[in-house]
Design an enzyme around this catalytic site. Structure first.
Site, PDB file in Angstrom:
ATOM      1  CD  GLU A  60       1.679   6.448  13.748  1.00  0.00           C
ATOM      2  OE1 GLU A  60       0.712   7.051  14.242  1.00  0.00           O
ATOM      3  OE2 GLU A  60       1.571   5.494  13.026  1.00  0.00           O
ATOM      4  N   GLY A 308       3.050  -0.258   0.945  1.00  0.00           N
ATOM      5  CA  GLY A 308       4.164   0.871   0.624  1.00  0.00           C
ATOM      6  C   GLY A 308       4.085   1.369  -0.835  1.00  0.00           C
ATOM      7  CD  GLU A 309       3.071  -1.340  -4.994  1.00  0.00           C
ATOM      8  OE1 GLU A 309       3.825  -1.519  -6.232  1.00  0.00           O
ATOM      9  OE2 GLU A 309       2.111  -1.875  -4.947  1.00  0.00           O
ATOM     10  CG  LEU A 335       0.087  16.779   5.073  1.00  0.00           C
ATOM     11  CD1 LEU A 335       1.222  17.002   6.236  1.00  0.00           C
ATOM     12  CD2 LEU A 335      -0.077  18.253   4.741  1.00  0.00           C
TER      13      LEU A 335
END
Length: 672
Positions: A60, A308-309, A335
């Protein structure tokens, strides 16, 4: 929300902490910041009165990134608080936004914890991503008239059935949401089935469709591909029960493509070590991202044990497997690989994103596999015939190419509840206020644009008198002092008790959180009223002092309204003109239309300046209220104050120029 829910959530709270402790054995961050789980932490006053955005976990948070950036840009004067439930989401928030947002865990949904949480932050808006709504949280927002928006909302058929099944426990939670921005028509129909009114529901699309892969990610991915110069597969967001199947499939791939590299990205950081052990047991040559070692040609597996990668690994890969789908987890959102033009493979269990996958299947934009053998076959086929992977990737990208615009539409929804500030550069909000703590018993809030610094002396009349800066005083329940502070005239007011209590307890109030204390509450309220361009004094500083043994004392400094007199003093001198009465009525109406309740609206707290502008002052114990009969009661209170002063004037044989028959209709007509 039902009594049963309140009992159940209280009973479950110790179990939550047991769960956090057990999970902390693998991820120590779960054993940290426990005070936030019950909203017992101290929250800086500078983050009050802003916008709270709740993103339960990493997915999220990433989905909301573009929206959060737009909110930060649209409301530069407001603090933004980002809440989550997991340490990985907290880490992601810090990585993406740094100090531009304040992060806190959302507390466990007990009545007490949510009351403390909302009281400490006092947000003007709560934005919830997807469907992470909690009954006690909604109740507290409802009680305080704080609007709640659920955005990027998705409701699967399975979830809708669960909400219907447990409606007896949760109560009418969806009816307490002010607006829902659904991802799809199907989700909107399910919200309607849960009795969400049509005027509180709209289809806005998926925020992830607005996701743009940055030039930086593209450049990094190109560097990795050039350096590796070999086929690359990625298995992303994998869960326990999938990794073994993925490694089995990749073992088959190596039989046909011995130089291939598998990037495996476990969904949860606490599983990094267990996945590493599994790779070792399968006797693959591997390297971990966390070691910062270069991937060598001999390495077969790259364990992406970082946060975060994921988007980078999607962009590097020739094909992507999206995890949580070979087991009955429900899958994860495809997506992101679609955005990087990476061909997508998934297992059969995708009920969390069923609508997206149905669209992908219809255009041949995804390959569904049932097990490790089928996964190996798909990977081998695409590596042998890369044009097939490219076709799948293009079909998927084209299917969603025209679905952008959710971010802009949702931002407009937000503006309906929190209008963009006019002249934002001139607005002062709590995010701009400084805090001073001269000692453990005292806290001071002050506006640094008016005072370079603020000490306890600033709230002592003798301090100003010693500098010959006290220019007058006003009497009422107590004495307030007019102070010449250079270009700013200030009014210093100490808070006193009234009524019978004031006979025995002059100025002590029952202790409460500092942000809710009398002076601080009035200070922050005045900031918000001036932000709405309402005619109220500018707050300058406020002080909270813990009294010995029991209670606290409070003081406030506000800017003096130049060349203004209150109606009481004016009516002692002369009658007001028709236009002046009308101006008073229009000003009160302006206040009421903004939902502002004045607890002591009387002729001493309404002022007119030399230009005929009307001002309202003294907002102790005031605040915002929803629609109701209080507005008429407010007017009647004002009328009683005029008549009270008229009676007192007659008894003292002096003039008081008020005539209810003549004057009051002018005010009321203008108000109406």
């Amino acid at each position: 929300m039902t009594v049963w829910y309140k009992l159940l959530i209280r009973f479950a709270t110790p179990l939550v902490f047991i769960y956090l402790w057990l999970r902390g054995a693998k991820a120590s961050a779960y054993r940290e910041r426990w005070s936030e789980r019950l909203a017992l932490q101290k929250i800086p006053p500078q983050v009050r009165d802003g916008i709270v955005i709740h993103c339960v976990s990493v997915g999220e948070t990433v989905a909301a990134r573009g929206l959060i950036e737009r909110v930060l840009h649209a409301y530069p004067h407001l603090p933004v608080t980002l809440t989550s439930m997991t340490p990985t989401a907290a880490e992601m928030a810090l990585k993406l936004f740094g100090e531009r947002v304040f992060h806190s865990y959302l507390p466990i949904d007990t009545p007490g914890a949510m009351k403390r949480f909302i009281s400490k932050l006092s947000p003007r808006l709560l934005i919830v991503l997807e469907t992470e709504v909690w009954p006690c949280l909604l109740e507290q927002c409802h009680l305080r008239n704080i609007p709640v928006l659920v955005v990027n909302a998705r409701m699967s058929e399975r979830s809708a059935k669960s909400y219907q099944k447990y409606a007896w426990l949760l109560g009418p939670i969806w009816q307490r949401v002010n607006f829902i921005a659904a991802q799809t028509n199907a989700s909107a129909e399910r919200f309607e089935a849960l009795k969400v009114p049509n005027d509180k529901l709209a289809v806005r699309g998926n925020l992830k469709h607005d996701f743009q892969v940055s030039d930086e990610i593209h450049q990094q991915a190109k560097s990795w591909r050039d350096e590796l110069n070999r086929p690359v597969l990625v298995a992303a967001s994998t869960h326990d029960g999938e990794d073994a199947q993925i490694l089995e499939a990749f073992s088959s791939v190596l039989g046909q493509h011995p130089n291939a590299l598998l990037i495996i990205v476990p969904r949860h950081p606490e599983r990094f070590d267990s996945v590493a052990r599994l790779i070792e047991q399968q006797q693959f040559s591997y390297v971990r991202r966390s070691t910062a070692q270069t991937v060598q040609p001999s390495h077969q597996v790259f364990l992406a044990d970082s946060m975060g990668e994921l988007l980078l690994w999607y962009a590097v890969a020739d094909a992507a497997f999206v995890g949580g789908s070979l087991i009955e987890r429900g899958g994860h959102n495809p997506l992101e690989p679609i955005a990087t033009h990476t061909a997508v493979i998934s297992g059969p269990h995708v009920f969390n994103f069923d609508e997206i996958y149905q669209r992908l299947k219809a255009v041949d934009g995804v390959h569904i596999v049932a097990d490790a053998k089928a996964l190996a076959a798909a990977w081998n086929e695409w590596l042998a015939h890369p044009q097939q992977a490219t076709q799948h990737a293009n079909h998927a990208f084209d299917e969603f190419a025209n679905d952008q615009g959710a971010t802009e539409a949702i931002l407009q929804d937000i503006e309906r509840f929190v209008p963009f500030a006019r002249n934002a550069e001139k607005v002062r909000t709590m995010s701009m206020i400084k805090t001073a703590k001269p000692n453990d018993k005292m806290e001071i809030w002050y506006d640094p644009s008016i005072l370079d610094g603020c000490t306890s002396d600033h709230f002592d009349a003798s301090f100003w008198q010693s500098q010959n800066k006290v220019k007058g005083s006003a009497t009422g329940r107590s004495t307030a002092f007019f102070v010449d502070a250079g270009e700013h005239g200030l009014l210093l007011r100490h808070y006193y008790r009234g009524g019978l209590v004031g006979k025995v307890n002059k100025d002590r109030f029952k202790r409460e959180p500092i942000a809710n204390s009398r002076a601080m509450a009035e200070f922050s309220l005045l900031l918000k009223l001036r932000e709405l361009a309402l005619p109220v004094p500018r707050p300058v500083a406020a002080r909270y002092v813990e009294a010995p043994v029991w209670g606290y004392r409070a003081d406030i400094l506000v800017e003096v309204i130049p060349n203004a007199q209150d109606l009481f003093k004016l009516l002692l001198q002369r009658s007001l003109t028709d236009s002046e009465w009308q101006q008073v009525g229009r000003t009160i109406r302006e206040l009421h239309s903004a939902g502002v309740y004045h607890s002591d609206l009387n002729c001493h707290n309404i002022m007119l300046d030399d230009n005929g502008k009307c001002w309202i002052v003294d907002f102790d114990k005031c605040g915002f209220k929803a629609e109701g009969e209080w507005r008429e009661a407010n007017l009647q209170r004002l009328l009683r104050s005029f008549n009270k002063e008229l009676t007192k004037a007659k008894e003292a044989n002096r003039a008081f120029h008020f005539n209810e028959t003549r004057d009051w209709p002018l005010l009321v007509d203008a108000y109406s």
